[in-house]
Design a protein around this motif. Structure first.
Motif, PDB file in Angstrom:
ATOM      1  N   ALA A   1       1.032  -1.227  -0.230  1.00  0.00           N
ATOM      2  CA  ALA A   1      -0.156  -0.011  -0.065  1.00  0.00           C
ATOM      3  C   ALA A   1       0.738   1.364   0.071  1.00  0.00           C
ATOM      4  CB  ALA A   1      -0.856  -0.074   1.363  1.00  0.00           C
ATOM      5  N   ARG A   2       0.571   2.186  -0.810  1.00  0.00           N
ATOM      6  CA  ARG A   2       1.162   3.488  -0.887  1.00  0.00           C
ATOM      7  C   ARG A   2       0.388   4.855  -1.056  1.00  0.00           C
ATOM      8  NH1 ARG A   2       4.366   0.639  -5.538  1.00  0.00           N
ATOM      9  NH2 ARG A   2       6.060  -0.480  -4.831  1.00  0.00           N
ATOM     10  N   GLY A   3      -0.682   4.617  -0.282  1.00  0.00           N
ATOM     11  CA  GLY A   3      -1.573   5.566  -0.127  1.00  0.00           C
ATOM     12  C   GLY A   3      -1.821   6.550   1.101  1.00  0.00           C
ATOM     13  N   GLY A   4      -0.918   5.997   2.172  1.00  0.00           N
ATOM     14  CA  GLY A   4      -1.048   6.626   3.425  1.00  0.00           C
ATOM     15  C   GLY A   4      -2.391   6.284   3.913  1.00  0.00           C
ATOM     16  N   VAL A   5      -2.938   5.248   3.659  1.00  0.00           N
ATOM     17  CA  VAL A   5      -4.383   5.007   4.393  1.00  0.00           C
ATOM     18  C   VAL A   5      -4.222   3.583   5.293  1.00  0.00           C
ATOM     19  CG1 VAL A   5      -6.481   4.225   3.759  1.00  0.00           C
ATOM     20  CG2 VAL A   5      -5.551   5.879   2.285  1.00  0.00           C
ATOM     21  N   PRO A   6      -4.749   3.677   6.379  1.00  0.00           N
ATOM     22  CA  PRO A   6      -4.910   2.366   7.144  1.00  0.00           C
ATOM     23  C   PRO A   6      -5.583   1.366   6.594  1.00  0.00           C
ATOM     24  CG  PRO A   6      -5.986   4.288   8.409  1.00  0.00           C
ATOM     25  CD  PRO A   6      -5.539   4.788   7.010  1.00  0.00           C
ATOM     26  N   LEU A   7      -4.859   0.109   6.292  1.00  0.00           N
ATOM     27  CA  LEU A   7      -5.562  -1.022   5.511  1.00  0.00           C
ATOM     28  C   LEU A   7      -4.981  -2.092   6.573  1.00  0.00           C
ATOM     29  CD1 LEU A   7      -4.695  -0.214   1.821  1.00  0.00           C
ATOM     30  CD2 LEU A   7      -6.738  -0.203   2.855  1.00  0.00           C
ATOM     31  N   THR A   8      -5.992  -3.215   6.326  1.00  0.00           N
ATOM     32  CA  THR A   8      -5.786  -4.401   6.851  1.00  0.00           C
ATOM     33  C   THR A   8      -5.583  -5.545   6.046  1.00  0.00           C
ATOM     34  OG1 THR A   8      -6.709  -3.708   9.176  1.00  0.00           O
ATOM     35  CG2 THR A   8      -6.288  -6.143   8.807  1.00  0.00           C
ATOM     36  N   LEU A   9      -4.603  -6.272   6.064  1.00  0.00           N
ATOM     37  CA  LEU A   9      -4.707  -7.758   5.238  1.00  0.00           C
ATOM     38  C   LEU A   9      -5.309  -8.705   6.002  1.00  0.00           C
ATOM     39  CD1 LEU A   9      -3.811  -9.224   2.555  1.00  0.00           C
ATOM     40  CD2 LEU A   9      -1.858  -9.505   3.440  1.00  0.00           C
TER      41      LEU A   9
ATOM     42  N   ALA B   1      -1.728  -5.248   9.610  1.00  0.00           N
ATOM     43  CA  ALA B   1      -2.052  -4.095   9.356  1.00  0.00           C
ATOM     44  C   ALA B   1      -0.953  -3.872   8.051  1.00  0.00           C
ATOM     45  CB  ALA B   1      -1.729  -2.814  10.289  1.00  0.00           C
ATOM     46  N   LEU B   2      -1.197  -3.214   6.904  1.00  0.00           N
ATOM     47  CA  LEU B   2      -0.293  -2.920   5.896  1.00  0.00           C
ATOM     48  C   LEU B   2       0.265  -1.598   6.184  1.00  0.00           C
ATOM     49  CD1 LEU B   2      -2.456  -3.845   2.673  1.00  0.00           C
ATOM     50  CD2 LEU B   2      -0.089  -4.821   3.216  1.00  0.00           C
ATOM     51  N   ALA B   3       1.613  -1.482   6.651  1.00  0.00           N
ATOM     52  CA  ALA B   3       2.203  -0.294   6.762  1.00  0.00           C
ATOM     53  C   ALA B   3       2.643   0.295   5.300  1.00  0.00           C
ATOM     54  CB  ALA B   3       3.715  -0.700   7.486  1.00  0.00           C
ATOM     55  N   ASP B   4       2.629   1.558   5.231  1.00  0.00           N
ATOM     56  CA  ASP B   4       2.827   2.413   4.077  1.00  0.00           C
ATOM     57  C   ASP B   4       4.470   1.602   3.291  1.00  0.00           C
ATOM     58  OD1 ASP B   4       1.381   4.044   2.395  1.00  0.00           O
ATOM     59  OD2 ASP B   4       2.501   5.752   2.792  1.00  0.00           O
ATOM     60  N   ASN B   5       4.338   1.592   2.096  1.00  0.00           N
ATOM     61  CA  ASN B   5       5.430   1.163   1.338  1.00  0.00           C
ATOM     62  C   ASN B   5       6.290  -0.209   2.065  1.00  0.00           C
ATOM     63  OD1 ASN B   5       5.401   3.167  -0.946  1.00  0.00           O
ATOM     64  ND2 ASN B   5       6.003   4.548   0.801  1.00  0.00           N
ATOM     65  N   GLN B   6       5.592  -0.876   2.762  1.00  0.00           N
ATOM     66  CA  GLN B   6       6.220  -1.867   3.403  1.00  0.00           C
ATOM     67  C   GLN B   6       5.257  -3.352   2.738  1.00  0.00           C
ATOM     68  OE1 GLN B   6       8.879  -2.296   5.228  1.00  0.00           O
ATOM     69  NE2 GLN B   6       9.006   0.155   4.898  1.00  0.00           N
ATOM     70  N   PRO B   7       6.035  -3.865   1.649  1.00  0.00           N
ATOM     71  CA  PRO B   7       5.400  -5.058   0.989  1.00  0.00           C
ATOM     72  C   PRO B   7       5.268  -6.318   1.987  1.00  0.00           C
ATOM     73  CG  PRO B   7       7.618  -4.889  -0.178  1.00  0.00           C
ATOM     74  CD  PRO B   7       7.285  -3.505   1.126  1.00  0.00           C
TER      75      PRO B   7
END
Length: 195
Positions: free
Chosen positions: A86-94, A111-117
């Protein structure tokens, strides 16, 4: 909220900034949740797919599934590497990553940290009776240069649906959605580059 009236009023009033597409994400998620309440209809499926793509774009999500071999025979094995970032700076959960045919799901809940694949590797064994892939219009009998009509669910498609796919079960602001990507083979030539 009343979706037909208030939703579009909210979209018109939303601050749409090209440099920050994630600003529209709350409204897209609201539309996704509302669309889940609509009775089943072929158009609902089409709009859910389009809305999921809009959410993916606005949230800056990149998802891919790469195989380690270009071809696999029925009964053979292939390694699949599934990656989401995720690269949008939005809190997302996988929530989970799933591969199709044969189905295997791995629960993640991270949690998907920004720019952390986040990468998940699968070893997929194809069923011994898996059909060989070929263009759908060549599967049936043919006479001379004429081929039989395609099944209705495939008619008009440029190519067959993928033999293998990977689904990423994600959520944003409590709204779940799945991103499904085909498994592809990527060739990296030292001279010509990625193909």
């Amino acid at each position: 909220r009343d979706v037909p009236g208030n939703f579009f009023d909210a979209v018109d009033a939303a601050p749409l900034v090209a440099e920050h597409p994630a600003a529209i994400l709350p409204l897209l998620l609201q539309a996704r949740a509302a669309l889940e309440q609509v009775p089943a209809d072929p158009w609902v499926d089409v709009k859910q797919t389009e809305l999921t793509e809009a959410i993916r774009s606005a949230a800056g999500i990149w998802a891919e599934a790469v195989a380690d071999a270009p071809i696999v025979a029925p009964g053979g094995k292939v390694n699949v590497s599934a990656t989401v970032v995720a690269r949008g700076g939005v809190p997302l959960t996988l929530a989970a990553v799933a591969v199709s045919s044969p189905a295997e799901t791995r629960e993640k809940n991270v949690a998907l940290a920004d720019n952390q694949p986040i990468k998940e590797d699968f070893t997929v064994t194809l069923p011994a009776d898996a059909p060989c892939s070929q263009p759908y219009w060549l599967r049936g009998p043919h006479e001379g240069g004429l081929h039989c009509a395609a099944p209705p669910e495939l008619a008009g498609l440029a190519e067959d649906p993928p033999a293998l796919s990977v689904s990423f079960r994600l959520s944003a602001d409590g709204v779940p959605f799945d991103l499904t990507v085909p498994v592809q083979y990527r060739l990296r030539d030292p001279v010509l580059g990625e193909r």
